[in-house]
Design a protein around this motif. Structure first.
Motif, PDB file in Angstrom:
ATOM      1  N   ARG A  59       0.842  -1.207   0.000  1.00 43.09           N
ATOM      2  CA  ARG A  59       0.000   0.000   0.000  1.00 43.09           C
ATOM      3  C   ARG A  59       0.871   1.248   0.000  1.00 43.09           C
ATOM      4  NH1 ARG A  59      -3.042  -3.206   3.592  1.00 43.09           N
ATOM      5  NH2 ARG A  59      -2.052  -2.180   5.364  1.00 43.09           N
ATOM      6  N   ARG A  61       3.878   1.549  -1.226  1.00 38.30           N
ATOM      7  CA  ARG A  61       4.442   1.695  -2.574  1.00 38.30           C
ATOM      8  C   ARG A  61       3.413   2.293  -3.522  1.00 38.30           C
ATOM      9  NH1 ARG A  61       6.311  -3.612  -4.835  1.00 38.30           N
ATOM     10  NH2 ARG A  61       4.251  -3.734  -5.732  1.00 38.30           N
ATOM     11  N   TRP A  62       2.157   1.850  -3.400  1.00 37.87           N
ATOM     12  CA  TRP A  62       1.078   2.390  -4.234  1.00 37.87           C
ATOM     13  C   TRP A  62       0.950   3.896  -4.018  1.00 37.87           C
ATOM     14  CZ3 TRP A  62      -3.670   4.740  -3.258  1.00 37.87           C
ATOM     15  CH2 TRP A  62      -4.564   4.779  -4.326  1.00 37.87           C
ATOM     16  N   HIS A  64       3.238   6.020  -2.775  1.00 34.91           N
ATOM     17  CA  HIS A  64       4.432   6.721  -3.261  1.00 34.91           C
ATOM     18  C   HIS A  64       4.463   6.797  -4.791  1.00 34.91           C
ATOM     19  CE1 HIS A  64       6.282   7.411   0.600  1.00 34.91           C
ATOM     20  NE2 HIS A  64       6.123   6.142   0.922  1.00 34.91           N
ATOM     21  N   GLU A  65       4.002   5.750  -5.456  1.00 36.00           N
ATOM     22  CA  GLU A  65       3.948   5.772  -6.919  1.00 36.00           C
ATOM     23  C   GLU A  65       2.964   6.816  -7.415  1.00 36.00           C
ATOM     24  OE1 GLU A  65       2.994   1.748  -7.974  1.00 36.00           O
ATOM     25  OE2 GLU A  65       5.062   1.061  -7.706  1.00 36.00           O
ATOM     26  N   ARG A  66       1.791   6.909  -6.769  1.00 35.06           N
ATOM     27  CA  ARG A  66       0.799   7.907  -7.175  1.00 35.06           C
ATOM     28  C   ARG A  66       1.334   9.323  -6.956  1.00 35.06           C
ATOM     29  NH1 ARG A  66      -0.075   3.809  -8.094  1.00 35.06           N
ATOM     30  NH2 ARG A  66      -1.772   2.708  -9.005  1.00 35.06           N
ATOM     31  N   ALA A  68       4.512  10.286  -6.742  1.00 33.21           N
ATOM     32  CA  ALA A  68       5.618  10.557  -7.666  1.00 33.21           C
ATOM     33  C   ALA A  68       5.099  10.861  -9.069  1.00 33.21           C
ATOM     34  CB  ALA A  68       6.578   9.371  -7.698  1.00 33.21           C
ATOM     35  N   ALA A  69       4.094  10.112  -9.516  1.00 33.60           N
ATOM     36  CA  ALA A  69       3.522  10.337 -10.844  1.00 33.60           C
ATOM     37  C   ALA A  69       2.899  11.729 -10.961  1.00 33.60           C
ATOM     38  CB  ALA A  69       2.483   9.269 -11.157  1.00 33.60           C
ATOM     39  N   GLU A  73       6.760  15.927  -4.127  1.00 30.84           N
ATOM     40  CA  GLU A  73       8.069  15.582  -3.588  1.00 30.84           C
ATOM     41  C   GLU A  73       8.155  15.718  -2.080  1.00 30.84           C
ATOM     42  OE1 GLU A  73      11.050  17.812  -5.641  1.00 30.84           O
ATOM     43  OE2 GLU A  73      10.563  16.911  -7.578  1.00 30.84           O
ATOM     44  N   SER A  88      -5.509  11.799  -7.689  1.00 36.10           N
ATOM     45  CA  SER A  88      -5.004  10.730  -8.560  1.00 36.10           C
ATOM     46  C   SER A  88      -5.868   9.472  -8.488  1.00 36.10           C
ATOM     47  CB  SER A  88      -3.561  10.386  -8.205  1.00 36.10           C
ATOM     48  OG  SER A  88      -3.494   9.681  -6.988  1.00 36.10           O
ATOM     49  N   ALA A 104       1.970   5.210   4.633  1.00 35.95           N
ATOM     50  CA  ALA A 104       3.088   5.351   3.689  1.00 35.95           C
ATOM     51  C   ALA A 104       4.233   6.142   4.325  1.00 35.95           C
ATOM     52  CB  ALA A 104       2.607   6.035   2.412  1.00 35.95           C
ATOM     53  N   SER A 108       8.269   4.675   5.160  1.00 32.55           N
ATOM     54  CA  SER A 108       9.377   5.182   4.353  1.00 32.55           C
ATOM     55  C   SER A 108      10.564   5.548   5.176  1.00 32.55           C
ATOM     56  CB  SER A 108       8.982   6.364   3.498  1.00 32.55           C
ATOM     57  OG  SER A 108       7.999   7.153   4.018  1.00 32.55           O
TER      58      SER A 108
END
Length: 108
Positions: A59, A61-62, A64-66, A68-69, A73, A88, A104, A108
């Motif tokens: 979750r 990672r999901w 952080h990916e959203r 980052a996309a 930052e 998103s 999240a 991290s």
């Protein structure tokens, strides 16, 4: 009048299909030519590593990916991050977004 009183909430469900992927790689490895074996062995190791991750890590990672996309930052649990996360993933409730962001940030 007959519609829903509140919008539908998006629930994040962790799906794990690493076992199916690992099985396919093991089958391919059993029938592999010698030159194919190193690549398939590496793939098998990567699948095992991915399968070892906890639901919380997936979750995170999901999230952080959203973020980052979307170009975010800053901290994953900031107000801006939560806003970005909800933009998103339309349908993600504020409560779910806050919990996902907190989780999240903690991983991290």
């Amino acid at each position: 009048m007959f519609g829903r009183s509140k919008p539908l909430e998006l629930n994040v469900v962790v799906l794990r299909d690493a076992d199916v992927i690992a099985h396919g790689i093991r089958q391919a490895l059993a029938d592999a030519m010698p030159e194919e074996r190193p690549g398939l062995e590496r793939a098998a190791a990567l699948v095992e590593q991915a399968a070892a991750g906890s639901d919380a890590e997936l979750r995170a990672r999901w999230v952080h990916e959203r973020l980052a996309a979307a170009g975010h930052e800053g901290p994953a649990d900031s107000v801006q991050a939560i806003k970005t996360l909800r933009e998103s993933a339309p349908g993600l409730s504020l409560l779910s977004a806050v919990q996902l962001a907190k989780d999240a940030a903690a991983t991290s």
